[in-house]
Design a protein around this motif. Structure first.
Motif, PDB file in Angstrom:
ATOM      1  N   ASN A   6       0.773  -1.191   0.097  1.00  0.00           N
ATOM      2  CA  ASN A   6       0.062  -0.024   0.052  1.00  0.00           C
ATOM      3  C   ASN A   6       0.970   1.278   0.107  1.00  0.00           C
ATOM      4  OD1 ASN A   6      -1.655   2.274   0.880  1.00  0.00           O
ATOM      5  ND2 ASN A   6      -2.889   0.984   2.239  1.00  0.00           N
ATOM      6  N   PRO A   7       0.722   2.050  -0.968  1.00  0.00           N
ATOM      7  CA  PRO A   7       1.493   3.377  -0.977  1.00  0.00           C
ATOM      8  C   PRO A   7       1.519   4.254   0.399  1.00  0.00           C
ATOM      9  CG  PRO A   7      -0.222   3.421  -2.764  1.00  0.00           C
ATOM     10  CD  PRO A   7      -0.389   2.078  -1.939  1.00  0.00           C
ATOM     11  N   ARG A   8       0.399   3.962   1.005  1.00  0.00           N
ATOM     12  CA  ARG A   8       0.273   4.686   2.435  1.00  0.00           C
ATOM     13  C   ARG A   8       0.993   4.182   3.478  1.00  0.00           C
ATOM     14  NH1 ARG A   8      -1.558   9.576   2.585  1.00  0.00           N
ATOM     15  NH2 ARG A   8      -2.649   9.543   4.341  1.00  0.00           N
ATOM     16  N   VAL A   9       1.773   2.860   3.313  1.00  0.00           N
ATOM     17  CA  VAL A   9       2.433   2.077   4.204  1.00  0.00           C
ATOM     18  C   VAL A   9       3.796   2.388   3.890  1.00  0.00           C
ATOM     19  CG1 VAL A   9       2.805  -0.168   5.267  1.00  0.00           C
ATOM     20  CG2 VAL A   9       0.487   0.470   4.648  1.00  0.00           C
ATOM     21  N   LEU A  10       4.686   2.825   4.840  1.00  0.00           N
ATOM     22  CA  LEU A  10       5.895   3.092   4.385  1.00  0.00           C
ATOM     23  C   LEU A  10       6.980   2.046   5.055  1.00  0.00           C
ATOM     24  CD1 LEU A  10       5.650   6.754   6.128  1.00  0.00           C
ATOM     25  CD2 LEU A  10       6.018   6.166   3.367  1.00  0.00           C
ATOM     26  N   GLU A  11       8.057   1.797   4.397  1.00  0.00           N
ATOM     27  CA  GLU A  11       9.091   0.886   4.531  1.00  0.00           C
ATOM     28  C   GLU A  11       9.731   1.189   5.808  1.00  0.00           C
ATOM     29  OE1 GLU A  11      11.101  -1.216   1.450  1.00  0.00           O
ATOM     30  OE2 GLU A  11       9.370  -0.879   0.147  1.00  0.00           O
ATOM     31  N   PHE A  47       4.777  13.045  16.304  1.00  0.00           N
ATOM     32  CA  PHE A  47       4.797  14.175  16.025  1.00  0.00           C
ATOM     33  C   PHE A  47       4.581  14.024  14.306  1.00  0.00           C
ATOM     34  CE2 PHE A  47       7.728  13.932  19.490  1.00  0.00           C
ATOM     35  CZ  PHE A  47       6.893  15.027  20.330  1.00  0.00           C
ATOM     36  N   SER A  48       3.862  15.189  13.787  1.00  0.00           N
ATOM     37  CA  SER A  48       3.983  15.361  12.526  1.00  0.00           C
ATOM     38  C   SER A  48       5.002  15.865  11.881  1.00  0.00           C
ATOM     39  CB  SER A  48       2.691  16.263  12.008  1.00  0.00           C
ATOM     40  OG  SER A  48       2.844  17.502  12.438  1.00  0.00           O
ATOM     41  N   CYS A  49       5.311  15.629  10.626  1.00  0.00           N
ATOM     42  CA  CYS A  49       6.468  16.357   9.883  1.00  0.00           C
ATOM     43  C   CYS A  49       6.432  17.923  10.123  1.00  0.00           C
ATOM     44  CB  CYS A  49       6.686  16.063   8.725  1.00  0.00           C
ATOM     45  SG  CYS A  49       7.031  14.233   8.398  1.00  0.00           S
ATOM     46  N   SER A  50       5.233  18.349   9.911  1.00  0.00           N
ATOM     47  CA  SER A  50       5.003  19.906   9.931  1.00  0.00           C
ATOM     48  C   SER A  50       5.269  20.390  11.676  1.00  0.00           C
ATOM     49  CB  SER A  50       3.841  20.300   9.500  1.00  0.00           C
ATOM     50  OG  SER A  50       2.669  19.900  10.532  1.00  0.00           O
ATOM     51  N   TYR A  51       5.295  19.678  12.769  1.00  0.00           N
ATOM     52  CA  TYR A  51       5.419  20.157  13.926  1.00  0.00           C
ATOM     53  C   TYR A  51       6.712  20.511  14.136  1.00  0.00           C
ATOM     54  CZ  TYR A  51       6.479  19.903  18.605  1.00  0.00           C
ATOM     55  OH  TYR A  51       6.771  19.936  20.100  1.00  0.00           O
ATOM     56  N   PHE A  52       7.757  20.094  13.373  1.00  0.00           N
ATOM     57  CA  PHE A  52       9.217  20.824  13.286  1.00  0.00           C
ATOM     58  C   PHE A  52       9.578  21.893  12.461  1.00  0.00           C
ATOM     59  CE2 PHE A  52       8.873  16.200  14.134  1.00  0.00           C
ATOM     60  CZ  PHE A  52       9.595  16.147  15.376  1.00  0.00           C
ATOM     61  N   VAL A  73      15.743   4.989  12.737  1.00  0.00           N
ATOM     62  CA  VAL A  73      15.799   5.886  14.052  1.00  0.00           C
ATOM     63  C   VAL A  73      14.177   6.211  14.489  1.00  0.00           C
ATOM     64  CG1 VAL A  73      16.557   8.089  14.692  1.00  0.00           C
ATOM     65  CG2 VAL A  73      18.128   6.653  13.539  1.00  0.00           C
ATOM     66  N   VAL A  74      13.497   6.338  13.402  1.00  0.00           N
ATOM     67  CA  VAL A  74      12.186   6.684  13.405  1.00  0.00           C
ATOM     68  C   VAL A  74      11.196   5.868  12.872  1.00  0.00           C
ATOM     69  CG1 VAL A  74      12.626   9.105  13.853  1.00  0.00           C
ATOM     70  CG2 VAL A  74      11.783   8.681  11.551  1.00  0.00           C
ATOM     71  N   ARG A  75       9.879   5.768  13.217  1.00  0.00           N
ATOM     72  CA  ARG A  75       8.942   4.938  12.567  1.00  0.00           C
ATOM     73  C   ARG A  75       7.955   5.884  11.868  1.00  0.00           C
ATOM     74  NH1 ARG A  75       7.791   0.268  12.023  1.00  0.00           N
ATOM     75  NH2 ARG A  75       9.159  -0.533  13.635  1.00  0.00           N
ATOM     76  N   GLN A  76       7.423   5.920  10.771  1.00  0.00           N
ATOM     77  CA  GLN A  76       6.544   6.820  10.122  1.00  0.00           C
ATOM     78  C   GLN A  76       5.304   6.256   9.761  1.00  0.00           C
ATOM     79  OE1 GLN A  76       9.024   8.670   7.025  1.00  0.00           O
ATOM     80  NE2 GLN A  76       8.692  10.675   8.119  1.00  0.00           N
ATOM     81  N   VAL A  77       4.167   6.664  10.187  1.00  0.00           N
ATOM     82  CA  VAL A  77       2.771   6.261   9.675  1.00  0.00           C
ATOM     83  C   VAL A  77       1.892   7.293   9.356  1.00  0.00           C
ATOM     84  CG1 VAL A  77       3.046   4.210  11.194  1.00  0.00           C
ATOM     85  CG2 VAL A  77       1.874   6.200  12.157  1.00  0.00           C
ATOM     86  N   TYR A  78       1.137   6.892   8.497  1.00  0.00           N
ATOM     87  CA  TYR A  78       0.055   8.073   7.994  1.00  0.00           C
ATOM     88  C   TYR A  78      -1.198   7.889   8.922  1.00  0.00           C
ATOM     89  CZ  TYR A  78       2.005   9.342   3.632  1.00  0.00           C
ATOM     90  OH  TYR A  78       3.190   9.583   2.629  1.00  0.00           O
ATOM     91  N   GLN A  79      -1.617   9.100   9.543  1.00  0.00           N
ATOM     92  CA  GLN A  79      -2.898   9.433  10.153  1.00  0.00           C
ATOM     93  C   GLN A  79      -3.600  10.310   9.452  1.00  0.00           C
ATOM     94  OE1 GLN A  79      -2.979  11.128  14.227  1.00  0.00           O
ATOM     95  NE2 GLN A  79      -4.013   8.975  14.800  1.00  0.00           N
ATOM     96  N   GLY A  80      -4.445   9.879   8.507  1.00  0.00           N
ATOM     97  CA  GLY A  80      -5.234  11.061   7.524  1.00  0.00           C
ATOM     98  C   GLY A  80      -4.258  11.331   6.621  1.00  0.00           C
ATOM     99  N   THR A  81      -4.105  12.508   6.513  1.00  0.00           N
ATOM    100  CA  THR A  81      -3.154  13.047   5.333  1.00  0.00           C
ATOM    101  C   THR A  81      -1.779  13.496   6.166  1.00  0.00           C
ATOM    102  OG1 THR A  81      -3.903  15.325   5.858  1.00  0.00           O
ATOM    103  CG2 THR A  81      -4.883  14.004   4.064  1.00  0.00           C
ATOM    104  N   ALA A  82      -1.732  13.287   7.465  1.00  0.00           N
ATOM    105  CA  ALA A  82      -0.448  13.716   8.412  1.00  0.00           C
ATOM    106  C   ALA A  82       0.567  12.387   8.232  1.00  0.00           C
ATOM    107  CB  ALA A  82      -0.689  14.224   9.777  1.00  0.00           C
TER     108      ALA A  82
END
Length: 117
Positions: A6-11, A47-52, A73-82
């Motif tokens: 799924n393109p919304r699931v990041l490796e 934290f969303s990317c835009s938080y920083f 170092v980090v785990r990224q997941v989509y929550q809605g569009t963030a």
């Protein structure tokens, strides 16, 4: 690495695939270290990317987050569009005991010394 269908699931690398040299490379950049320092103060928060507030363009910011994710170092997941980011402290501490703490402590001391909080 796990394959994202799924393109919304990041490796992300599995814990056993995280390499010390990749982690050190990711943390060697001042912008990425700044991101991780901020996340470490969040005590497990996402934290969303835009938080920083980063001194780089959006595309460069995206690159920095990708390096942090691909190094483990980090785990990224989509929550809605963030895209939310979480520090993989448990994985890093299990693989490299004391490393993250030592780096963060040294980075804080350097920031205090240079007045670069």
């Amino acid at each position: 690495m796990t394959t994202a269908t799924n393109p919304r699931v990041l490796e992300h690398p599995a814990r056993e695939e995280i390499r010390l040299e990749a982690v050190l490379h990711a943390l060697s950049d001042p912008v990425r270290l700044r991101i991780v320092r901020c996340m470490a103060r969040g005590d497990g928060d996402a934290f969303s990317c835009s938080y920083f507030a980063l001194p780089v363009t959006k595309s460069t910011s995206t690159h920095h987050f990708r390096v942090l994710r691909e190094s483990g170092v980090v785990r990224q997941v989509y929550q809605g569009t963030a895209k939310l980011n979480m520090l993989r402290r448990d994985d890093l501490d299990a693989l490299f005991p004391g490393l993250l703490h030592s780096i963060l402590t040294a980075a804080e001391a350097q920031a205090d010394r240079l007045g670069d909080a």
